[in-house]
Write a protein that holds these residues in place. Structure first.
Motif, mmCIF file in Angstrom:
data_model
loop_
_atom_site.group_PDB
_atom_site.id
_atom_site.type_symbol
_atom_site.label_atom_id
_atom_site.label_comp_id
_atom_site.label_asym_id
_atom_site.label_seq_id
_atom_site.Cartn_x
_atom_site.Cartn_y
_atom_site.Cartn_z
ATOM 1 N N UNK A 169 2.554 -32.722 35.871
ATOM 2 C CA UNK A 169 3.608 -31.982 35.176
ATOM 3 C C UNK A 169 3.400 -32.117 33.672
ATOM 4 N N UNK A 170 4.136 -31.327 32.893
ATOM 5 C CA UNK A 170 4.010 -31.387 31.437
ATOM 6 C C UNK A 170 3.041 -30.337 30.940
ATOM 7 N N UNK A 171 2.954 -30.187 29.611
ATOM 8 C CA UNK A 171 2.161 -29.104 29.047
ATOM 9 C C UNK A 171 0.658 -29.381 29.097
ATOM 10 N N UNK A 224 -5.001 -18.675 41.292
ATOM 11 C CA UNK A 224 -4.327 -19.498 42.295
ATOM 12 C C UNK A 224 -2.829 -19.572 42.010
ATOM 13 N N UNK A 225 -2.338 -18.629 41.229
ATOM 14 C CA UNK A 225 -0.894 -18.536 41.004
ATOM 15 C C UNK A 225 -0.349 -19.495 39.967
ATOM 16 N N UNK A 226 -1.226 -20.127 39.167
ATOM 17 C CA UNK A 226 -0.746 -21.057 38.151
ATOM 18 C C UNK A 226 -0.837 -20.402 36.772
ATOM 19 N N UNK A 227 0.296 -19.981 36.245
ATOM 20 C CA UNK A 227 0.322 -19.336 34.930
ATOM 21 C C UNK A 227 0.635 -20.327 33.812
ATOM 22 N N UNK A 228 0.612 -21.604 34.134
ATOM 23 C CA UNK A 228 0.933 -22.608 33.122
ATOM 24 C C UNK A 228 2.432 -22.833 33.033
ATOM 25 N N UNK A 229 2.805 -23.734 32.129
ATOM 26 C CA UNK A 229 4.221 -24.057 31.976
ATOM 27 C C UNK A 229 4.829 -23.291 30.818
ATOM 28 N N UNK A 277 8.915 -25.612 32.514
ATOM 29 C CA UNK A 277 8.775 -25.417 33.953
ATOM 30 C C UNK A 277 7.640 -24.435 34.211
ATOM 31 N N UNK A 278 7.043 -24.455 35.431
ATOM 32 C CA UNK A 278 5.985 -23.481 35.726
ATOM 33 C C UNK A 278 6.481 -22.050 35.521
ATOM 34 N N UNK A 279 5.678 -21.243 34.807
ATOM 35 C CA UNK A 279 6.078 -19.872 34.487
ATOM 36 C C UNK A 279 6.372 -19.074 35.748
ATOM 37 N N UNK A 315 3.067 -18.344 27.997
ATOM 38 C CA UNK A 315 2.787 -18.365 29.441
ATOM 39 C C UNK A 315 3.690 -17.425 30.228
ATOM 40 N N UNK A 316 4.962 -17.371 29.863
ATOM 41 C CA UNK A 316 5.880 -16.483 30.592
ATOM 42 C C UNK A 316 5.579 -15.023 30.288
#
Lengths: 309, 343
Positions: free
Chosen positions: B89-91, B100-105, B111-113, B310-311
């Protein structure tokens, strides 16, 4: 179509020569113009656009000489004056600035941006469409891929992130709108060029040894005049809507420069106190866009040989 | 059919990479980066900043960073010792990449975008489905009737309304509706998805009044488009042989129009699903802002003002993927409803 092929009489016209002597028969464009002049609705729409453009251009003269106000001068004491107040015909806004003067200057910005951005995007679109349609090949594939990509991103999303990243001024906004808006025109022009390329008059011009450039400029481009003018009219309307939407959200033209879109940005907070400020900018947008759509439709009908009654 | 769907999906792959590349390139021009955000603390040591930049890869050339963003950097731990042992967790956490669906925080909410977008997506879809239902149930009958009475008063009136519907700026119409029905008459709520501020909203049928104004604003374009399209499609059917046959054997006019004509005229409408979805997503940005509807559009606007990249990236990519899927779906649907289409 026949009219433009006349410009290249075999053996008479040499490369780079004048595009022919005065034609005896009426050309396609001449006939379209004649029919356009008889179309009352389109002529009204054109007059309204010309009037709005004139008022916008004359904004400095009108506001100082006739209205006697300074569009940018804020005066909190005079804020939210109603319609028909002394010295302020349409009242004043939240900072006490004259509403009518700001509408005129806003017209300068909104119309100016829409007109120039439309010219830019149509220019890019026509150039890309003619070249890709004429040559095909790898460049064509690449451009088609680019168009599909840009069209797959909801356009407002793309505009928002670009405006947010670059925070462009009026000139930058014209660039952004122009550089993103060419895809539709390219597709249209490309399709038309693909079919024109195989027509007899192009094939015969090629057989006579005309260069690619000459075929594109003298034989293909004049035949695109109808779709280009229609696209231009519709594009100006669409761009007015896009620019005003962006400016309303705070990502287009930044205050204190007025645009019809950003004049409504704070409207929700003061709509109870000053409902008159909500109506005029939107109505002007609506009228302008409506007129541009009507003009586009009118041009389409004027060029359509099936509409001859 | 399966072959056709697979071919369309394969064709979408270069488009998808084009979208990611384009949005990535735009974002590289943006000011602010996670390193300066994490090292906002003035007491932080210069070496620490360097170490963080190396770990997050912000000094790498952009193609490397782009690949990292696409496929993540967990696999890089094999080659680089300094990347091992990062938190989940964390930036400065391990990245799995957007594939793989990970857009970062989120820079702002930490929180995960993807999670934040997933929370907002139902509200936008609710609006979208309502808009689609309203525009279809109003647009198609209007189009059919305009075709039946073509040249008549109803046809001309709907034509004028359709042109106005396309020319009216969405946000202004929203403001006018709020002014009239919210501020003056006070019969409709001025915004929001429901009265509650905490703990989610009740089921849709208990708060329909909140949907009325946003759906009206967003449906106008759809009604205008569908009715014109349906009218043209109906008029095309009139000259078909089967309509002439139906008339010739003496079927009542209603039967000919609604049972024979309308059914076939509906087929091309299937291709409208893709463009309609784009319209709803794009229009939702402005409409959600005016009516403070807590959907994807409102999240995008707030994220842009907060520079929460990220969002922003995730919403652009997800909205584009939804658009591509919408286009493929409408093409497949067209092929399904029209047996004359061959693959």
């Amino acid at each position: 179509m026949a009219s433009t092929s006349q410009t290249s009489q075999p053996g008479v016209v040499t490369l780079g020569a004048e595009p022919g002597k005065p034609r005896r028969s009426e050309s396609l464009t001449q006939r379209a113009l004649r029919r356009l002049r008889r179309d009352r609705l389109t002529m009204i729409a054109i007059s309204v656009i010309l009037l709005l453009t004139f008022l916008a251009i004359m904004a400095p003269v009108i506001s100082t000489q006739i209205l006697g106000v300074d569009f940018a001068k804020a005066n909190p004491v005079n804020a939210f004056l109603p319609i028909n107040s002394p010295g302020h015909i349409l009242g004043t806004d939240d900072l006490g600035r004259d509403h009518l003067a700001r509408l005129l200057y806003g017209g300068q910005v909104s119309l100016g941006i829409a007109f120039t951005a439309a010219l830019l995007s149509i220019g890019i679109g026509v150039a890309m469409g003619v070249v890709t349609g004429f040559y095909g090949g790898v460049v064509d594939d690449l451009v088609i891929w680019l168009i599909t990509t840009i069209n797959s991103i909801p356009s407002l999303f793309l505009l928002l992130i670009i405006s947010a990243v670059l925070s462009p001024g009026p000139f930058g906004l014209i660039m952004v709108l122009g550089l993103l808006g060419w895809t539709g025109t390219t597709r249209l022009v490309r399709g038309e060029t693909l079919s024109l390329r195989e027509r007899e008059f192009v094939v015969s011009a090629r057989a006579l040894g005309a260069s690619d450039r000459r075929i594109m400029f003298v034989h293909i481009l004049p035949n695109l005049i109808s779709i280009i003018t229609i696209a231009l009219a519709i594009d100006i309307g669409v761009l007015i809507l896009v620019e005003s939407g962006l400016s309303f959200l705070g990502f287009g033209i930044q205050p204190p420069i007025p645009s019809w879109g950003n004049m409504l940005t704070g409207a929700q907070t003061f709509m109870r106190r000053a409902p008159h400020l909500v109506f005029a900018p939107g109505l002007l947008i609506l009228i302008t866009v409506l007129c541009m759509y009507i003009i586009g439709d009118g041009i389409r009908d004027a060029f359509d040989p099936r509409m001859e009654s | 059919m399966i072959k056709y769907i697979i071919r369309r999906l394969v064709q979408a792959i270069p488009t998808f990479f084009g979208i990611t590349l384009l949005s990535y390139l735009i974002m590289t021009a943006a000011p602010g980066d996670p390193v300066s955000l994490l090292t906002f603390d003035p007491t932080i040591k210069q070496e620490e900043v360097q170490r963080l930049a190396a770990r997050l890869g912000t000094n790498d050339p952009w193609p490397v960073q782009y690949l990292r963003w696409l496929i993540g950097d967990d696999w890089m731990e094999i080659f680089r010792e300094d990347l091992r042992g990062r938190p989940e967790i964390g930036l400065d956490r391990v990245r799995y990449g957007i594939l793989r669906g990970d857009f970062g925080n989120s820079f702002f909410l930490k929180l995960p975008a993807l999670q934040l977008i997933a929370e907002r997506l139902p509200a936008t879809l609710e609006l979208g489905v309502a808009v689609l239902v309203v525009s279809l149930t109003l647009g198609i009958p209007i189009g059919i009737l305009a075709a039946v009475w073509h040249g008549g008063a109803f046809d001309n009136a709907t034509r004028v309304l359709a042109v106005i519907g396309n020319a009216v700026p969405n946000f202004w119409l929203g403001l006018i509706l709020i002014l009239i029905f919210g501020a003056w008459l006070g019969v409709l709520p001025m915004g929001g998805r429901c009265a509650q501020t905490r703990g989610g909203c009740p089921p849709v049928y208990q708060r329909l009044e909140y949907l009325v104004m946003p759906v009206t604003v967003l449906s106008l374009g759809g009604i205008a488009g569908y009715s014109r399209y349906m009218r043209a499609s109906m008029l095309e059917q009139i000259n078909s042989d089967y309509i002439r046959t139906a008339k010739a054997k003496g079927l009542p006019a209603n039967m000919v129009w609604f049972k024979h004509g309308a059914r076939n005229a509906l087929i091309p409408i299937a291709t409208f699903l893709g463009p309609a979805l784009v319209g709803v997503l794009g229009g939702a940005v402005v409409t959600e802002q005016i009516f403070t509807w807590p959907g994807l559009g409102l999240l995008l606007i707030t994220s842009i003002t907060r520079q929460d990249y990220p969002i922003i990236m995730a919403s652009v990519v997800i909205a584009s993927v939804l658009t591509i899927v919408g286009y493929i779906l409408s093409d497949v649907l067209y092929a399904v409803v029209d047996p004359r289409i061959r693959f």
